[in-house]
Design an enzyme around this catalytic site. Sequence first.
Site, mmCIF file in Angstrom:
data_model
loop_
_atom_site.group_PDB
_atom_site.id
_atom_site.type_symbol
_atom_site.label_atom_id
_atom_site.label_comp_id
_atom_site.label_asym_id
_atom_site.label_seq_id
_atom_site.Cartn_x
_atom_site.Cartn_y
_atom_site.Cartn_z
ATOM 1 N N LYS A 142 -43.564 -113.080 -7.833
ATOM 2 C CA LYS A 142 -43.836 -112.268 -6.653
ATOM 3 C C LYS A 142 -43.144 -110.926 -6.767
ATOM 4 O O LYS A 142 -42.165 -110.823 -7.505
ATOM 5 C CB LYS A 142 -43.423 -112.992 -5.372
ATOM 6 C CG LYS A 142 -42.146 -113.823 -5.412
ATOM 7 C CD LYS A 142 -40.891 -113.227 -5.961
ATOM 8 C CE LYS A 142 -40.363 -112.010 -5.243
ATOM 9 N NZ LYS A 142 -39.193 -111.403 -5.921
ATOM 10 N N ARG A 220 -35.006 -103.453 -10.574
ATOM 11 C CA ARG A 220 -35.384 -103.431 -9.161
ATOM 12 C C ARG A 220 -35.064 -102.099 -8.494
ATOM 13 O O ARG A 220 -35.578 -101.789 -7.424
ATOM 14 C CB ARG A 220 -34.710 -104.599 -8.427
ATOM 15 C CG ARG A 220 -35.341 -105.948 -8.781
ATOM 16 C CD ARG A 220 -34.523 -107.103 -8.292
ATOM 17 N NE ARG A 220 -33.324 -107.293 -9.101
ATOM 18 C CZ ARG A 220 -32.467 -108.294 -8.921
ATOM 19 N NH1 ARG A 220 -32.674 -109.179 -7.969
ATOM 20 N NH2 ARG A 220 -31.409 -108.409 -9.704
ATOM 21 N N ASP A 237 -39.025 -106.405 -3.674
ATOM 22 C CA ASP A 237 -38.328 -107.533 -4.285
ATOM 23 C C ASP A 237 -37.831 -108.555 -3.274
ATOM 24 O O ASP A 237 -37.967 -109.769 -3.484
ATOM 25 C CB ASP A 237 -37.151 -107.021 -5.111
ATOM 26 C CG ASP A 237 -36.524 -108.111 -5.961
ATOM 27 O OD1 ASP A 237 -37.143 -108.488 -6.972
ATOM 28 O OD2 ASP A 237 -35.445 -108.600 -5.589
#
Length: 405
Positions: A142, A220, A237
């Site tokens: 994801k 990230r 995230d």
Amino acid sequence: MDPPTIAGVVIGCCAGVGLIFCVYSSSSLLGRLIALPRQTCKEKNRNAVRVGILGAANIAPMALIFPARKMEDVVVAAVAARSFKKAQTFAKKYGIETVHENYNDLLDDDSIDVIYNPLPNGMHAFWTIEALKRGKHVLCEKPLASNADEVRAMIKAAAENKPKDGRKEGLLLVEAFHYRFHPLAREISRLVKSGVIGEVSHIEANFEIPWPFPPKSDIRFDMNGSNSELAGGSLMDAGCYAVNVMRLATDGKEPSEISTSKIIESYKGIDQSADAQFDFENGMTARIKCAFRAWGLKVPKLKVEATKFNLYVYNYLAPFVYHRLELTNRETMEKVVQNFYEGGASTYEYQLRAFVGALRGDRASMELCDFAGSPEDALKNMTIIDKIYEKAGLKPRSGKPIETL
């Protein structure tokens, strides 16, 4: 692997949920976590599903390799990474038999049935579509893509290409929202859908990763904001979880409007925190909060206010570590506390068992994959994330360009 290393893996793989104190407060829990790498099947089935990993990602051991060791019908058979040397080191450490020179060589390996894609967000769509074109089933981390348009392209690729293994239901594409495969998530859904808690009026969900995680050099944060194609940011995230669990508590209702969206950027186009509020056509409201490098211990929580009961879930994200579900009667204020460990299997083990079961045609597994990580649901989740960015005056994320867009 020693206890500190395992604890680090748990914290990192669960994106810093801040529950290390729970791990060390329970000797039985700590024992289960330490045993994860050692739980090895004596023998794999001859027709075991063969999985290849795109990238030597930190999440891969907890999300795939350790659960696969407990299953007779899954083999983690190959890996490829940006660096061949890094892939070799990774393969040696985790007992993976084949190392490919690059991603394309892995995708072209006819012995591989499934591709696990834990690459940075901005590479999810491109490499997942490449895998689907080669007839591989895909379990993709994801968020499924960088934006809603990319998700649409992935759905199209899954529909237009045929599986190499001849699966009659076609190619299986699943978004790895691991927490949704756990019995706790299914209980949350049941309580809402059944009307047990009454009519929902307000929902709040958060996922705020505590300081100092992740470092700003991390993917990230787009590596100090230097590579926008990685599609990083706290909303992508961590916020994707908060949006997803909020939607789990709405009984299928999607927000009609984003009333407020406050985003703080660490670098241009890279958010360090997000706070958004939603309105629904039936009068329900909701709020999500997410952050990187947040101060204090902020465990992922879900709060649902309803006419009969208030629902509170402590640590929806990694319930196999520790969790608590509370139902409070609105009239009597009586509180009932429940948990759903059911043998202590991790969310990742539930996820992998469901994915493999769906490949085998098991109806219950297919239904669970549809509930937990269907690409159609990913499209709804990603659409909301895009709109949160837009409401704050920012553009949705974008990743490695794909030809189908």
